[in-house]
Design a protein around this motif. Structure first.
Motif, PDB file in Angstrom:
ATOM      1  N   GLU A 174       0.839  -1.199   0.000  1.00  0.00           N
ATOM      2  CA  GLU A 174       0.000   0.000   0.000  1.00  0.00           C
ATOM      3  C   GLU A 174       0.882   1.262   0.000  1.00  0.00           C
ATOM      4  OE1 GLU A 174      -2.896  -0.435   3.127  1.00  0.00           O
ATOM      5  OE2 GLU A 174      -4.223   1.049   2.225  1.00  0.00           O
TER       6      GLU A 174
ATOM      7  N   CYS B 158      -4.581   2.111   7.495  1.00  0.00           N
ATOM      8  CA  CYS B 158      -3.122   1.973   7.621  1.00  0.00           C
ATOM      9  C   CYS B 158      -2.384   3.196   7.097  1.00  0.00           C
ATOM     10  CB  CYS B 158      -2.637   0.769   6.827  1.00  0.00           C
ATOM     11  SG  CYS B 158      -3.007  -0.807   7.599  1.00  0.00           S
TER      12      CYS B 158
ATOM     13  N   ASP C  45      -9.688  -0.912   1.472  1.00  0.00           N
ATOM     14  CA  ASP C  45     -10.877  -1.633   0.997  1.00  0.00           C
ATOM     15  C   ASP C  45     -12.015  -1.535   2.009  1.00  0.00           C
ATOM     16  OD1 ASP C  45      -8.617  -3.425   1.962  1.00  0.00           O
ATOM     17  OD2 ASP C  45     -10.318  -4.737   2.361  1.00  0.00           O
ATOM     18  N   GLY C  46     -11.697  -1.553   3.300  1.00  0.00           N
ATOM     19  CA  GLY C  46     -12.754  -1.386   4.305  1.00  0.00           C
ATOM     20  C   GLY C  46     -13.411  -0.026   4.155  1.00  0.00           C
ATOM     21  N   GLY C  47     -12.584   1.011   3.987  1.00  0.00           N
ATOM     22  CA  GLY C  47     -13.080   2.379   3.862  1.00  0.00           C
ATOM     23  C   GLY C  47     -13.721   2.670   2.514  1.00  0.00           C
TER      24      GLY C  47
ATOM     25  N   ASN D 292      -6.041  -4.133   0.254  1.00  0.00           N
ATOM     26  CA  ASN D 292      -5.185  -5.205   0.794  1.00  0.00           C
ATOM     27  C   ASN D 292      -6.042  -6.356   1.326  1.00  0.00           C
ATOM     28  OD1 ASN D 292      -6.129  -4.046   3.132  1.00  0.00           O
ATOM     29  ND2 ASN D 292      -4.205  -3.024   3.628  1.00  0.00           N
TER      30      ASN D 292
ATOM     31  N   ALA E 145      -8.506  -6.745   3.462  1.00  0.00           N
ATOM     32  CA  ALA E 145      -9.074  -6.839   4.817  1.00  0.00           C
ATOM     33  C   ALA E 145      -8.875  -5.498   5.529  1.00  0.00           C
ATOM     34  CB  ALA E 145      -8.419  -7.961   5.622  1.00  0.00           C
TER      35      ALA E 145
ATOM     36  N   MET F 210      -6.873  -4.025   7.655  1.00  0.00           N
ATOM     37  CA  MET F 210      -5.580  -4.423   8.193  1.00  0.00           C
ATOM     38  C   MET F 210      -5.169  -3.602   9.404  1.00  0.00           C
ATOM     39  SD  MET F 210      -4.787  -7.018   6.545  1.00  0.00           S
ATOM     40  CE  MET F 210      -4.976  -7.904   5.002  1.00  0.00           C
ATOM     41  N   ASN F 211      -5.475  -2.298   9.358  1.00  0.00           N
ATOM     42  CA  ASN F 211      -5.011  -1.401  10.410  1.00  0.00           C
ATOM     43  C   ASN F 211      -5.490  -1.820  11.793  1.00  0.00           C
ATOM     44  OD1 ASN F 211      -4.077   1.094  11.621  1.00  0.00           O
ATOM     45  ND2 ASN F 211      -6.204   1.715  11.572  1.00  0.00           N
TER      46      ASN F 211
HETATM   47  C1  LIG Z   1     -16.709   4.715  11.974  1.00  0.00           C
HETATM   48  C2  LIG Z   1     -15.437   3.996  12.313  1.00  0.00           C
HETATM   49  N1  LIG Z   1     -15.464   2.659  12.530  1.00  0.00           N
HETATM   50  C3  LIG Z   1     -14.339   2.001  12.811  1.00  0.00           C
HETATM   51  C4  LIG Z   1     -13.150   2.665  12.897  1.00  0.00           C
HETATM   52  C5  LIG Z   1     -11.896   1.901  13.274  1.00  0.00           C
HETATM   53  N2  LIG Z   1     -11.016   1.714  12.155  1.00  0.00           N
HETATM   54  C6  LIG Z   1     -10.025   2.581  11.855  1.00  0.00           C
HETATM   55  S1  LIG Z   1      -9.113   2.104  10.549  1.00  0.00           S
HETATM   56  C7  LIG Z   1     -10.013   0.684  10.379  1.00  0.00           C
HETATM   57  C8  LIG Z   1      -9.662  -0.329   9.347  1.00  0.00           C
HETATM   58  C9  LIG Z   1      -9.307   0.223   8.005  1.00  0.00           C
HETATM   59  O1  LIG Z   1      -9.333  -0.791   7.049  1.00  0.00           O
HETATM   60  P1  LIG Z   1      -9.178  -0.474   5.516  1.00  0.00           P
HETATM   61  O2  LIG Z   1     -10.092   0.630   5.112  1.00  0.00           O
HETATM   62  O3  LIG Z   1      -9.319  -1.752   4.772  1.00  0.00           O
HETATM   63  O4  LIG Z   1      -7.708   0.092   5.378  1.00  0.00           O
HETATM   64  P2  LIG Z   1      -6.301  -0.585   5.774  1.00  0.00           P
HETATM   65  O5  LIG Z   1      -6.083  -0.301   7.212  1.00  0.00           O
HETATM   66  O6  LIG Z   1      -6.408  -2.036   5.474  1.00  0.00           O
HETATM   67  O7  LIG Z   1      -5.328   0.122   4.914  1.00  0.00           O
HETATM   68  C10 LIG Z   1     -11.034   0.620  11.327  1.00  0.00           C
HETATM   69  C11 LIG Z   1     -11.977  -0.490  11.467  1.00  0.00           C
HETATM   70  C12 LIG Z   1     -13.147   4.053  12.690  1.00  0.00           C
HETATM   71  N3  LIG Z   1     -12.025   4.784  12.728  1.00  0.00           N
HETATM   72  N4  LIG Z   1     -14.298   4.698  12.398  1.00  0.00           N
END
Ligand SMILES: Cc1ncc(C[n+]2csc(CCOP(=O)(O)OP(=O)(O)O)c2C)c(N)n1
Length: 321
Positions: A34, A57, A115-117, A143, A145, A147-148
């Motif tokens: 990433e 992340c 991907d979560g966001g 990535n 999942a 991951m952060n």
């Molecule tokens: C509304 C909300 N829910 C949960 C979180 C906690 N949180 C922060 S980063 C994250 C995971 C991010 O995952 P992704 O978008 O896939 O990015 P990556 O970390 O894998 O790069 C979560 C669950 C948050 N900050 N705000």
């Protein structure tokens, strides 16, 4: 008179900007795909860029207070709203342009998220921004999942991957669903430029970012980003894993310009065996031969859909006459 060698910059095409806009010193894991992809993206975009970054992340590792790895204007936004803030920045840029304050500059806003966001929590903001036709780029760094926060399953996690919320075990194969097809969802939004990419093909990725920058409207790039920590593979395997994802047909690299599909990295007639991609990754280590066949079936369905689109799709302008 100077020789060609001395005048190299005049004769040779400028391949990559030497300037770093996303600098060393950030705290991403060793071998993070990433972080590499973000660095390449920033080089392709150049200094006249505003970045909005959903939490994840790339925000946590790049900006531990009071430091930052970014040399571009960068806004950290909440988990779901990178695209919404990007749309707002674009409106502000439009206003500045109208007032003549940035008349001589081509400033572009780029919204990014994991991907979560993007596949999950930021999905409606992306859908809204793309559908309204904002002049912006959205890039998802996938990535596979969350991951952060510790490798939780997302809508981009492939079948059979073991995650902390869908762990593999005696009763469980791990994740049971397949990735959402974000590129196709974006094509359905009539986004004029949609592409898939991977940091393991840096020139292909940067070309796509540059192309996206030229679009006067929305553009969307789905970038696969290898995560050695979450994929449970060695950190020096990052580039190799990205290449294997492509060569096995799991993640073909293509672009869709005004509805017309085109493969940008040519695929061999006979794809590499899917096991080459799965076996080096601890998250898939538990899969039985039957489960590998299920994975293959899901991957090939998506791959063959892309091949069909390449064969039959026409650009929207050709379809209106
Ligand atoms: C509304 C909300 N829910 C949960 C979180 C906690 N949180 C922060 S980063 C994250 C995971 C991010 O995952 P992704 O978008 O896939 O990015 P990556 O970390 O894998 O790069 C979560 C669950 C948050 N900050 N705000």
């Amino acid at each position: 008179m100077k020789s060609i060698v001395e005048n190299f910059d005049l004769f040779a095409p400028k391949l990559v900007d030497k300037e770093e806009y996303y600098c060393s010193g950030h705290r991403a894991c060793q071998g993070c795909g990433e972080a590499l992809a973000i660095r390449l993206m920033a080089k392709a975009l150049g200094k006249d860029t505003v970045v909005t970054n959903a939490t994840g992340c790339m925000e946590v590792t790049a900006t531990p207070y009071p430091t930052t790895a970014w040399k571009l204007p960068w806004v950290h936004v909440a988990f779901p709203n990178s695209a919404a803030v990007g749309a707002g920045v674009e409106a502000a840029l439009k206003s500045l342009r109208r007032k003549g304050k940035i008349a001589d500059r081509d400033v572009k806003v780029v919204s990014i998220g994991g991907d979560g966001g993007s596949f999950d929590i930021g999905f409606q903001a992306i859908s809204g921004a793309m559908e309204r036709g904002h002049n912006m780029i959205y890039i998802v760094y996938d990535n596979e999942a969350y991951m952060n926060t510790g490798i939780q399953r997302s809508g981009a996690t492939p079948y059979g991957a073991s995650t902390t919320t869908r762990p593999a075990g005696k009763q469980s194969v791990g994740n049971t669903t397949w990735k959402k097809n974000m590129a196709e969802i974006m094509v359905a939004h009539k986004v004029p430029y949609v592409a898939t990419a991977c940091h393991s093909y840096p020139f292909d990725f940067m070309d796509k970012v540059k192309k996206a920058k030229k679009v006067n409207g929305p553009a969307f790039i789905h970038c696969l980003a290898v995560c050695p920590t979450g994929w449970r593979c060695p950190s020096d395997a990052c580039i190799k894993m990205g290449r294997l994802a492509v060569e096995t047909g799991v993640f073909p690299l293509y672009e869709v310009e005004n509805g017309k599909y085109k493969m940008t990295i040519e695929m061999p007639k006979k794809l590499r065996p899917i096991e080459d991609y799965l076996k080096p990754q601890g998250r898939f280590r538990h899969l039985t031969p039957d489960q590998i066949q299920i994975f293959k079936g899901m991957a090939m369905l998506e791959y063959n859909k892309v091949l069909e689109r390449i064969k039959h799709s026409k650009s929207w302008s050709d379809m209106t006459s």
